[in-house]
Write an enzyme that holds these catalytic residues in place. Structure first.
Site: not given
Lengths: 480, 137
Positions: A100, A403
């Site tokens: 991802c 992130h």
């Protein structure tokens, strides 16, 4: 649990008992207070971080960045580097949504151009870019094609006629892991990719139109090709059903391996295998095939977004080049300095982005001076950031970065407190259009359900590990 | 009976029944309640499936993940389940049916996609007939 402050924004759980290494977390004092409060809740990210320190072969320290929050197995925001010779590969430090990540496209439009057709582009993207639960894409693949996809990642998508050569150049690993093992991927996992190439999915995944609100570092921004008020397109998603199924399949394989090799783990989700065992190698090869799927998926989604912009703004592909694409749930071989000497280690990042520093040979020549661009996604309706990797990060965090913002409220709490429709209306008043396939999903992703991204970014910037280049704000968001 | 538990990053579910099979069936409903309002799903079609697991708790997680797989490839939501008795030989094994219909964004009140059921927070209690685990959403 003992937690010692070793720098202003760096804390350490000292090594004791059977811990192989200590653990470190980047946080400010308020974050530490919240992390400690979590300890008794049953889902503690500090405990999850400490659990990683018991894994055989872990080097230097188990690490969490400032967006740490509870996951399953590893905390989100967790990084470990493992000695491949005698260490273990663990499921919990990769998870189900393999690779991802975030892909950011630049445009030559400015905010004022975008606003003129804001509703139109939001609707066009909502139509053109498949998102949401159970929504398949336009591209249908057979098993042979899925095998090529698993093996070649973005190169497969390019050969199919999507995107351009530069898209590969500005993707982590050039959009292809050479360590993929197609035979280690089950028929079931392949089947789940027949209709899902070029789809966003749901949950916290999105496609967002943004503008550069503030530049913090003119020189690096110039190297990245960023300027104030510039319109960007940001895509956050992963390896879809195929990646999830690879995870699912190997959960049982690694559970069996954990018993077979007599491995003791602190959390069931940290099931592991010796890296060089048959199980460990198959898992690693399958994860790398999943990594390729995610690169190709974002590659195709970028193509779809460009088509929407072509229709509405009459731009051509060259006017929407890729800034960078980088993943945040990965298992890779990288070279890092460990106790004075450089060696190859298995780096596992769970909810952590690779962020290599200046001069690293694996980043394009355009970024040799500035360091690798790192896209950090905010929550729906709030700021995102473009950061740069640093040499300090290479030494301290195995070249890793934050992130995202990190959740503050559980999804259930968020749904109780917020109403999806109301949030979408409020954001519209602020000039942000949300096109959502699920109002419940929108409520779960409410801006206030997340930690303040500014604090997360400040901790990393002040530490000198990831440096601020630009803050970007949303204009339109397509959610699953 | 099932409930959704607090978990900061992901979503956790707990379910119970008169038998362990019934607890599994309820957990199946809990799983799909995260993705869709169960009331909006009609039982128009049934899907047969088989699952195995090395241990009972792993069978439970594999069962939920089989439902996610079936939902994905058939593009269906399920709202109820019927399981045969769990068999235990060398491994654990179960057979069952899932009832539901094709996903329809116009008709179904959508929640969020569940990527997978995890081993985290996993508890299968054969005496109390309760099951629990964390879902990755």
């Amino acid at each position: 649990m003992e937690l010692n402050q070793i720098e202003k924004f760096l804390w350490e759980i000292p090594q004791e008992g059977e811990m192989v290494v200590p653990a470190r977390v980047y946080a400010n004092e308020q974050m530490v207070k919240e992390l400690k409060a979590e300890l008794d809740s049953g889902w503690s990210s500090l405990e999850q971080l400490q659990n990683l320190t018991y894994l055989k072969g872990v080097q230097k320290y188990a690490l969490a960045l400032a967006d740490i929050h509870p996951g399953y197995g590893s905390p989100i925001g967790g990084v470990i580097a493992v000695d491949p010779e005698d260490g273990w590969i663990t499921f919990g430090s990769v998870g189900f949504d393999i690779n991802c990540g975030v892909r950011v496209l630049k445009t030559n439009l400015e905010k004022k151009d975008l606003i003129k057709k804001q509703e139109q582009i939001a609707n066009q993207l909502f139509r053109d870019v498949p998102a949401g639960l159970g929504r398949g894409g336009e591209i249908k693949l057979n098993e042979k094609e899925v095998n090529e996809l698993l093996l070649n990642g973005s190169e497969f998508a390019l050969e199919k006629g999507y995107g351009n050569e530069n898209d590969l150049k500005f993707t982590e690993m050039n959009g292809k892991s050479d360590l993929a093992n197609v035979d280690a991927v089950s028929k079931k996992a392949k089947q789940r990719m027949f209709k899902q190439l070029g789809t966003v999915g749901s949950g916290n995944h999105y496609l967002e139109v943004q503008f550069v609100e503030k530049i913090f570092d003119e020189e690096k921004a110039k190297d990245f090709g960023l300027f104030e008020n510039q319109v960007l397109i940001s895509i956050h998603c992963g390896s879809r059903g195929c990646g999830h199924q690879i995870g699912t399949d190997y959960l049982q394989v690694l559970s069996d391996a954990t018993r077979k090799y007599g491995i003791k783990v602190k959390d069931k989700e940290l099931v592991s295998a010796p890296f060089h065992s048959e199980e460990g190698q198959n898992y690693f090869g399958a994860v790398n095939a999943g990594i390729n799927v995610a690169f190709a998926n974002r590659h195709v989604l970028a193509h779809l977004a460009r088509k929407s912009f072509e229709k509405v703004f009459n731009l051509n592909e060259d006017e929407m080049p890729l800034l960078y694409d980088v993943g945040h749930n990965t298992a890779k071989m990288e070279r890092h300095k460990i106790n004075g000497s450089t060696k190859e280690v298995l780096v596992l990042r769970k909810g952590s982005t690779r962020g290599f520093g200046p001069g690293h040979k694996e980043i394009p020549k355009e970024f040799q001076k500035a360091g690798q661009p790192i896209a950090v996604g905010g929550s729906m309706g709030t700021a995102s950031y473009i950061l740069a990797g640093t040499k300090k990060g290479m030494n301290e965090t195995f070249g890793s970065a934050v992130h995202g913002a990190g959740r503050l409220l559980s999804r259930a709490q968020a749904k109780k407190q917020f109403e999806g429709k109301k949030i979408i209306q409020d954001l519209k008043q602020k000039g942000i259009l949300i096109k959502a396939h699920s109002f419940k999903g929108a409520a779960e992703e409410a801006p206030l359900a997340y930690k303040n991204i500014e604090n997360v970014i400040d901790v990393m910037h002040e530490s000198g590990v990831n440096l601020k280049v630009a803050r970007v704000m949303p204009l339109a968001n397509v959610k699953g | 009976m099932f409930e959704i538990l607090e978990h900061k990053g992901e979503t956790a579910i707990r379910a119970s029944g008169k038998t362990i099979e019934q607890a599994f069936e309820e957990a199946g409903k809990a799983l799909f309640s995260v993705m869709v309002s169960l009331d909006s799903v009609e039982e128009k079609k049934e899907i047969n499936f088989e699952v195995s697991g090395t241990k009972l708790d792993e069978l439970f997680v594999n069962f939920l993940n089989e439902l996610i797989f079936q939902s994905g490839i058939n593009e269906m939501f399920f709202s109820s389940f019927k399981l045969e008795k769990i068999e235990k030989n060398e491994n654990f094994f179960l057979k069952g049916k899932a009832f539901g219909e094709k996903i329809n964004e116009e008709k179904h009140d959508l929640g969020v996609e569940v990527k997978a059921a995890s081993l985290s927070g996993l508890k299968v209690d054969e005496k109390e007939n309760t099951v629990q685990c964390v879902l990755d959403v």
